[in-house]
Scaffold this active site. Structure first.
Site, PDB file in Angstrom:
ATOM      1  N   CYS A   1       0.828  -1.065  -0.129  1.00 26.06           N
ATOM      2  CA  CYS A   1       0.059  -0.068   0.052  1.00 26.06           C
ATOM      3  C   CYS A   1       0.924   1.250  -0.035  1.00 26.06           C
ATOM      4  O   CYS A   1       2.102   1.175   0.347  1.00 26.06           O
ATOM      5  CB  CYS A   1      -1.033   0.033   1.124  1.00 26.06           C
ATOM      6  SG  CYS A   1      -0.047   0.197   2.697  1.00 26.06           S
TER       7      CYS A   1
ATOM      8  N   CYS B   1       3.381   1.755   2.645  1.00 25.34           N
ATOM      9  CA  CYS B   1       4.801   0.706   2.420  1.00 25.34           C
ATOM     10  C   CYS B   1       5.527   1.907   1.744  1.00 25.34           C
ATOM     11  O   CYS B   1       6.912   1.847   2.061  1.00 25.34           O
ATOM     12  CB  CYS B   1       4.409  -0.363   1.874  1.00 25.34           C
ATOM     13  SG  CYS B   1       3.538  -1.455   2.544  1.00 25.34           S
TER      14      CYS B   1
ATOM     15  N   CYS C   1      44.968 -19.966 -10.884  1.00 22.91           N
ATOM     16  CA  CYS C   1      45.375 -20.263  -9.507  1.00 22.91           C
ATOM     17  C   CYS C   1      44.271 -19.509  -8.686  1.00 22.91           C
ATOM     18  O   CYS C   1      43.503 -18.591  -9.001  1.00 22.91           O
ATOM     19  CB  CYS C   1      46.740 -19.560  -9.345  1.00 22.91           C
ATOM     20  SG  CYS C   1      47.005 -17.799  -9.755  1.00 22.91           S
TER      21      CYS C   1
ATOM     22  N   CYS D   1      43.962 -15.674  -9.577  1.00 17.15           N
ATOM     23  CA  CYS D   1      42.858 -15.558 -10.821  1.00 17.15           C
ATOM     24  C   CYS D   1      41.268 -15.422  -9.913  1.00 17.15           C
ATOM     25  O   CYS D   1      40.749 -14.512 -10.386  1.00 17.15           O
ATOM     26  CB  CYS D   1      42.868 -16.544 -11.566  1.00 17.15           C
ATOM     27  SG  CYS D   1      44.510 -16.879 -12.570  1.00 17.15           S
TER      28      CYS D   1
ATOM     29  N   ASP E   1      13.622 -34.946  16.271  1.00 17.89           N
ATOM     30  CA  ASP E   1      12.216 -34.929  16.355  1.00 17.89           C
ATOM     31  C   ASP E   1      11.895 -36.192  16.351  1.00 17.89           C
ATOM     32  O   ASP E   1      12.710 -37.210  16.292  1.00 17.89           O
ATOM     33  CB  ASP E   1      11.564 -34.282  15.369  1.00 17.89           C
ATOM     34  CG  ASP E   1      10.048 -34.330  15.150  1.00 17.89           C
ATOM     35  OD1 ASP E   1       9.456 -34.390  16.240  1.00 17.89           O
ATOM     36  OD2 ASP E   1       9.566 -35.061  13.978  1.00 17.89           O
TER      37      ASP E   1
ATOM     38  N   ASP F   1      11.471 -33.768  10.200  1.00 16.20           N
ATOM     39  CA  ASP F   1      10.681 -33.905   9.017  1.00 16.20           C
ATOM     40  C   ASP F   1       9.500 -33.207   8.472  1.00 16.20           C
ATOM     41  O   ASP F   1       8.912 -33.378   7.647  1.00 16.20           O
ATOM     42  CB  ASP F   1      10.649 -35.551   8.802  1.00 16.20           C
ATOM     43  CG  ASP F   1       9.489 -35.963   9.765  1.00 16.20           C
ATOM     44  OD1 ASP F   1       9.289 -35.471  10.834  1.00 16.20           O
ATOM     45  OD2 ASP F   1       8.771 -36.993   9.157  1.00 16.20           O
TER      46      ASP F   1
ATOM     47  N   ASP G   1       8.942 -28.433  12.375  1.00 17.55           N
ATOM     48  CA  ASP G   1      10.344 -28.666  12.775  1.00 17.55           C
ATOM     49  C   ASP G   1      11.258 -27.605  12.096  1.00 17.55           C
ATOM     50  O   ASP G   1      12.432 -27.304  12.496  1.00 17.55           O
ATOM     51  CB  ASP G   1      10.899 -30.150  12.418  1.00 17.55           C
ATOM     52  CG  ASP G   1      10.305 -31.333  12.935  1.00 17.55           C
ATOM     53  OD1 ASP G   1      10.272 -30.987  14.190  1.00 17.55           O
ATOM     54  OD2 ASP G   1      10.046 -32.082  12.499  1.00 17.55           O
TER      55      ASP G   1
END
Length: 806
Positions: free
Chosen positions: A24, A27, A91, A94, A496, A698, A702
């Site tokens: 808006c 913002c 190297c 570079c 977990d 999983d 978590d």
């Protein structure tokens, strides 16, 4: 007489970049306010329609300060990543020069260049920099660059090409051998010395034709105001060659002193051989990527209107039915809609045994169908397939730098100028003190030749490439180099419980109503969870089907975060959830509390159903769930203890269920009845005192803890949210892979330290020896070539790692 001072305004430039998150006009005002507050900003305008900010500022104002202002305002600067293939780097110096050139391009936020993969990852502010400006910057620095296609997934082209270009080494060796043989003859008192003009004729093509690459690359480095390995080789060999030409011109073939054509020719030959061996070894470090890409079938057999048609895989669309015959590789990600078979997923998940597939089971593109004919409905193709995502993750990890590499970058930035300075001091010191300018030149040449920064540049990225590659082959995907490096220091692993240490497929083992109407309890519970994908909800629905209980309709169904669910069922306001939820609702649990304690002591998870519509909430009954511990979970915890790692169980389950599982597995510490938002706080507490913590999970709940941990480890059998939050993904739901991930991290980090040690030792020992005249240029050239090859070969030893299950 007065003098009028003319004020010249400082030079300015205009920035234009997209801003994400604005909704808006307020913002817009907020972003403009924060941008205008940046010192040096003259004007800041933000357009909500285009979601872009235009800033006029002094030339000294950088994009970093503007981005910080946008972030302080609560928004984000839109960024994109551009990947470039870089050619011509030799190297670590570079690498530093290319990074410096890229960071100077307006709009570049960050740039990382990897010597081993010969690729650059550049983060740019959208609309501020494009690939053409980045390529131009690299070319100006003296190198060649090209954008990498999103689906390239190939080993660096230069490594492949150099691996094939063996003939320059063979020709250089053939030309150099006659120059070296007289040295061996001298050992037996024989004079095999060639005429001076013959030595010159043999050495000149090696110096200026076969060694031309060193002059070209060295000249580009000089034009860019920097130095590299090629410049050192060009200067050193040119000095030896020039001294020999001078002596040949002054003395001719009569009374000729010793010439040093063999030194310059052999040094170039050895360096060419070293770079060729290095390129071959680097190619082997990318073997994992090539192996994964080789899994992609080029064609698929699609069933359309009852007819099977062979089409290119790129033409297959989600929803298409694909026929997979026995022995064929599955071309797409999909779901089995007809048939049954065994699928070999070893090259994707690391699982050595075939996996049974039946109706409704998922299959992964790249796996091999064993004995049965399968009809598969396509769910993902192209860049969205599992195999493509794996390749992108591995490529990303191999392209990024480990934190320890920053030290190497700082050293290499000043390395070449310092070496040239040491060589100059060696020349002047020997010439001034001894008056032997011939020896002075040779010793200075030895300093220039042995001081190669190649090994420094290759030490870290080759170990990371080898480590991430072999881990991917074993079903462990490491998202970035930082995760690989950090994981070696993990001292605490937090798990977990559900789906991580247990099968994640709970069953309803008991349901008891306070009034004795058990079927009504089960029906009402099923009504609330009819549309839920939660494992406990599926267990309730399965039980309702098994007991043939009718499921009434439910309305106003909603989840109560971390507590349970709420719904209206047949006019009653019901709540289903944990003991904490019931206590907050002031539900009297005493009628069934004894039974609940008995079930919890057996490791069961207990949920409660209550009616909260009346003035006094009333308990309807309890549900008890059982979830079997994974067969390999005990071994996972045992192996972590062998690595001197403390294990912690962090779960939302009740204390009884958590205690039984924890004691069964031998876990050191248990945190039970933890709300999802509190898991991250527990991880933060575990990190106190400087301990590195890994979190294994999983589920969606978590994700905050995975992000809060030093290393997040997600199971691929879980949610995409968890995998995005984690630095490491285990391609199958085996917790024993956690110890494997930490083990390969420790081994990779050990290789990094070994490589850096030897890379520094070569220079710390070699340069003084050369400066004091204790190394000939030929020996220095051999040592320099060997340093790079030994570093890469040491990293390649990681490929022998087999993990715990092999």
């Amino acid at each position: 007489m007065s003098t009028l001072a003319t004020h010249v305004p400082p030079p300015s430039r205009r920035w234009s970049f997209p801003v994400e998150g604005m909704t808006c006009a307020s913002c817009v005002a907020r972003v403009e306010k924060f941008l205008a507050a940046v010192p040096g900003v003259k004007d800041a305008t933000v357009n909500l329609a285009t979601e872009a900010a235009t800033v006029e500022a002094d030339a000294a104002v950088g994009l970093d300060s503007l981005r910080s202002a946008v972030e302080k305002a609560g928004y984000q600067l839109a960024e994109q990543t551009v990947e470039l293939q870089i050619e011509g780097m030799t190297c670590a110096s570079c690498v530093g020069r290319v990074e410096k050139a890229l960071r100077r391009v307006p709009g570049v936020v960050a740039a990382e260049v990897n010597l081993a993969t010969e690729r650059a990852l550049v983060r740019v502010a959208a609309r501020e920099a494009d690939s053409s400006s980045l390529v131009a910057a690299v070319e100006k620095a003296g190198y060649a660059a090209a954008p990498v296609a999103a689906m390239a997934g190939q080993a660096p082209a230069t490594a492949v090409r150099r691996g094939a270009d063996w003939w320059p080494i063979a020709l250089a060796a053939a030309l150099s051998l006659p120059l070296v043989l007289p040295m061996f003859g001298a050992l037996w008192g024989s004079d095999w010395m060639l005429p001076g003009w013959v030595q010159w004729a043999l050495a000149t093509p090696v110096q200026f034709w076969l060694g031309a690459r060193f002059y070209r690359a060295g000249w580009k480095a000089l034009r860019a105001g920097a130095g590299n390995m090629d410049l050192l080789v060009a200067l050193g060999t040119s000095a030896g060659y020039g001294l020999s030409v001078y002596q040949l011109g002054v003395h001719g073939d009569h009374g000729m002193p010793h010439l040093y054509f063999e030194a310059s020719a052999v040094v170039i030959t050895l360096v060419l051989l070293g770079k060729w061996l290095e390129a071959r070894a680097k190619r082997q470090t990318t073997e994992a990527i090539r192996a994964l890409n080789a899994l992609r079938p080029e064609r698929a057999r699609v069933r359309r209107r009852g007819v099977d048609v062979d089409v290119p895989v790129g033409e297959v669309q989600p929803g298409d039915l694909v026929v997979v015959r026995p022995g064929e590789r599955v071309p797409v990600d999909g779901e089995v809609v007809e048939g049954a078979s065994q699928i070999d997923e070893s090259l994707i998940t690391g699982e050595s045994l075939p996996v049974a597939k039946h109706l409704g089971d998922p299959v992964t593109g790249g796996s091999v169908n064993a004995e049965g004919l399968l009809l598969v409905r396509t769910t993902a193709v192209g860049a969205e397939s599992t195999l493509s995502r794996i390749v992108r993750l591995v490529e990303s990890a191999q392209a990024k730098k480990a934190p320890i590499q920053r030290l190497v970058d700082r050293v290499s930035a000043v390395f070449v100028p310092v070496v040239i300075g040491i060589a100059a001091l060696t020349l002047l010191g020997w010439g001034g003190v001894t008056g032997d300018w011939e020896a002075a030149i040779l010793n200075a040449v030895a300093v220039l030749v042995i001081a190669c920064p190649c090994a420094l540049g290759l030490a870290t990225p080759t170990a990371i490439m080898a480590g991430t590659g072999v881990a991917a082959r074993r079903g462990i995907l490491i998202k970035d180099a930082e995760a690989l490096e950090v994981a070696h220091g993990v001292k605490v692993v937090a798990f977990d419980k559900t789906g991580t240490l247990t099968e994640g497929k709970p069953e309803l083992v008991a349901f008891e109503a306070a009034d004795g109407d058990h079927r009504a309890l089960l029906g009402a519970s099923a009504a609330i969870q009819a549309n839920s994908e939660h494992p406990l909800a599926r267990a309730v629905m399965d039980a309702a089907k098994r007991h043939q209980v009718g499921v009434p309709p439910a309305t106003e169904v909603r989840a109560v975060a971390g507590r349970g669910m709420a719904a209206l069922v047949r006019g009653r306001s019901l709540r289903l959830g944990s003991s904490r939820f019931m206590q907050e609702l002031k539900v009297d649990l005493s009628p069934l509390s004894a039974r609940a304690e008995q079930l919890q002591s057996q490791g069961r998870t207990v949920s409660w159903l209550a009616d909260v519509g009346a003035a006094q909430p009333r308990l309807i009954g309890l549900l008890a769930f059982g979830d079997a511990v994974k067969a390999n979970a005990f071994d996972a915890v045992r192996r972590l203890h062998q690595l001197s790692i403390t294990t912690v169980l962090v779960t939302g389950d009740n204390h009884g269920s958590a205690r039984v599982a924890g004691e069964q597995l031998g876990i050191d510490r248990i945190e039970a009845e933890v709300l999802p938002e509190d898991k991250a706080n527990i991880v933060a507490r575990l990190k106190q005192g400087g301990q590195r913590v890994a979190m294994v999970g999983d589920g969606i709940n978590d994700a905050p803890a995975l992000a809060a941990a030093d290393v997040g480890i997600a199971m691929s059998t879980g949610t995409d949210v968890a995998m995005h939050a984690a630095g490491v993904t285990l391609m199958r739901g085996n917790p024993a892979l956690v110890a494997d991930a930490i083990d390969i991290s420790r081994r990779s980090y050990a290789k990094i330290r070994q490589n850096l040690f030897w890379a520094f030792v070569y220079n710390v020992v070699g340069i003084p020896l050369a400066a004091f005249g204790l190394l000939s240029p030929v020996i220095a050239g051999a040592a320099m070539a060997f340093s790079s090859v030994s570093v890469v070969t040491n990293a390649l030893m990681l490929r022998r790692w087999k993990g715990s299950e092999q």
